[in-house]
Design a protein around this motif. Structure first.
Motif, short mmCIF file in Angstrom:
data_model
loop_
_atom_site.label_atom_id
_atom_site.label_comp_id
_atom_site.label_asym_id
_atom_site.label_seq_id
_atom_site.Cartn_x
_atom_site.Cartn_y
_atom_site.Cartn_z
N ASP A 194 3.03 11.68 4.49
CA ASP A 194 3.86 10.84 3.65
C ASP A 194 3.78 11.33 2.20
OD1 ASP A 194 2.85 8.04 1.96
OD2 ASP A 194 1.33 9.34 2.83
N PRO A 195 4.85 11.12 1.41
CA PRO A 195 4.91 11.66 0.05
C PRO A 195 3.77 11.17 -0.85
CG PRO A 195 7.06 10.83 0.71
CD PRO A 195 6.09 10.45 1.78
N ALA A 196 3.21 9.99 -0.56
CA ALA A 196 2.11 9.47 -1.37
C ALA A 196 0.77 10.06 -0.94
CB ALA A 196 2.07 7.94 -1.28
N GLY A 197 0.76 10.83 0.15
CA GLY A 197 -0.47 11.46 0.61
C GLY A 197 -1.46 10.52 1.26
N LYS A 198 -0.97 9.39 1.78
CA LYS A 198 -1.87 8.39 2.37
C LYS A 198 -2.07 8.55 3.87
CE LYS A 198 -0.84 4.89 -1.05
NZ LYS A 198 -1.70 4.62 -2.01
N TRP A 199 -1.10 9.15 4.56
CA TRP A 199 -1.22 9.29 6.01
C TRP A 199 -0.43 10.50 6.52
CZ3 TRP A 199 3.68 9.07 7.87
CH2 TRP A 199 4.61 8.28 7.20
N GLN A 200 -0.73 10.84 7.77
CA GLN A 200 -0.05 11.95 8.45
C GLN A 200 0.24 11.54 9.88
OE1 GLN A 200 -1.72 15.92 7.95
NE2 GLN A 200 -1.48 16.28 10.14
N THR A 228 13.04 10.40 6.71
CA THR A 228 14.00 10.24 5.62
C THR A 228 13.25 9.55 4.49
OG1 THR A 228 15.78 9.91 7.22
CG2 THR A 228 16.20 9.22 4.96
N VAL A 229 13.22 10.18 3.33
CA VAL A 229 12.49 9.63 2.19
C VAL A 229 13.51 9.25 1.12
CG1 VAL A 229 10.72 10.11 0.44
CG2 VAL A 229 10.53 11.14 2.73
N TYR A 230 13.41 8.02 0.60
CA TYR A 230 14.35 7.56 -0.42
C TYR A 230 13.68 6.54 -1.32
CZ TYR A 230 14.87 3.60 2.79
OH TYR A 230 14.62 2.52 3.61
N ASN A 283 10.61 2.03 -5.41
CA ASN A 283 9.50 2.45 -4.56
C ASN A 283 9.97 3.54 -3.61
OD1 ASN A 283 7.69 0.33 -5.50
ND2 ASN A 283 8.99 -1.06 -4.33
N THR A 284 9.09 4.50 -3.33
CA THR A 284 9.39 5.53 -2.34
C THR A 284 9.21 4.93 -0.95
OG1 THR A 284 8.69 7.27 -3.84
CG2 THR A 284 8.77 7.82 -1.49
N VAL A 285 10.23 5.08 -0.12
CA VAL A 285 10.22 4.54 1.24
C VAL A 285 10.40 5.69 2.22
CG1 VAL A 285 11.38 2.98 2.86
CG2 VAL A 285 11.21 2.37 0.44
N LEU A 314 11.27 4.26 12.87
CA LEU A 314 9.85 3.98 12.72
C LEU A 314 9.59 3.73 11.25
CD1 LEU A 314 6.77 3.96 13.30
CD2 LEU A 314 6.85 6.46 13.25
N ARG A 315 8.95 2.61 10.96
CA ARG A 315 8.49 2.31 9.60
C ARG A 315 6.98 2.12 9.66
NH1 ARG A 315 13.45 -1.06 9.52
NH2 ARG A 315 14.89 0.00 8.12
N ILE A 316 6.28 2.74 8.73
CA ILE A 316 4.81 2.68 8.69
C ILE A 316 4.41 1.95 7.43
CG2 ILE A 316 2.69 4.04 8.58
CD1 ILE A 316 4.27 6.26 10.10
N ARG A 317 3.60 0.90 7.59
CA ARG A 317 3.18 0.10 6.45
C ARG A 317 1.68 -0.20 6.54
NH1 ARG A 317 7.60 1.55 5.61
NH2 ARG A 317 9.43 0.38 5.01
#
Length: 157
Positions: free
Chosen positions: A15-21, A31-33, A39-41, A54-57
């Motif tokens: 993920d663009p924030a570097g929190k998960w893979q 798709t990143v927007y 906020n980056t989603v 798929l949404r990861i939160r």
């Protein structure tokens, strides 16, 4: 061979924030927007949004909260109020992170949808919710792939 072709389709995505893979399968594409609040989603889409998403939160909880309690709480708080909600079963899940899987069906825009939510424990106070939703035929036929993707999911240090 077919197995080699399938393996070639596997792609690791951070993920663009570097929190998960996660390792993406087949036609699942990130798709990143930016949302309205800036906020980056990240949405991971199968073919197009109607087919599967798929949404990861991250979900912060108190240390006594177990996966089943979290899944039931989410169902009671939000999912059961969806139009056409049909409760499914909870199943234990194990992978790099252990947790539980919640299945249910609902309706949106007059169309039947299925959901398969993975609640994966990353620490005493952090779960990740991997929320797959899509056409029932897509999610049911891709269940082994969604399981493999969820098993590959890992938080990054």
């Amino acid at each position: 061979t077919l197995a080699q072709e399938a393996r070639q389709e596997d792609r690791d995505f951070k993920d663009p924030a570097g929190k998960w893979q996660i390792t993406l399968k087949d036609n699942w594409e990130p798709t990143v927007y930016q949302d309205g609040a800036g906020n980056t989603v990240v949405d991971i889409i199968y073919d197009h949004r109607e087919e599967g998403i798929l949404r990861i939160r991250p979900l912060v909880v108190d240390s006594e909260t177990g996966a089943e309690t979290l899944a039931i709480r989410e169902e009671e708080r939000a999912n059961r109020f969806r139009p056409g909600f049909v409760k499914g079963k909870l199943e234990p899940f194990s992978g790099k992170l252990d947790g539980i899987v919640q299945n249910f069906d609902f309706t949106t825009g007059g169309r039947r949808k299925s959901a398969r939510y993975y609640f994966l424990r990353a620490s005493d106070t952090l779960y990740y919710a991997l929320r797959f939703e899509g056409r029932p035929e897509v999610l049911r036929s891709h269940r082994n792939r969604t399981d493999l993707m969820a098993r590959s999911f890992r938080p990054l240090p």
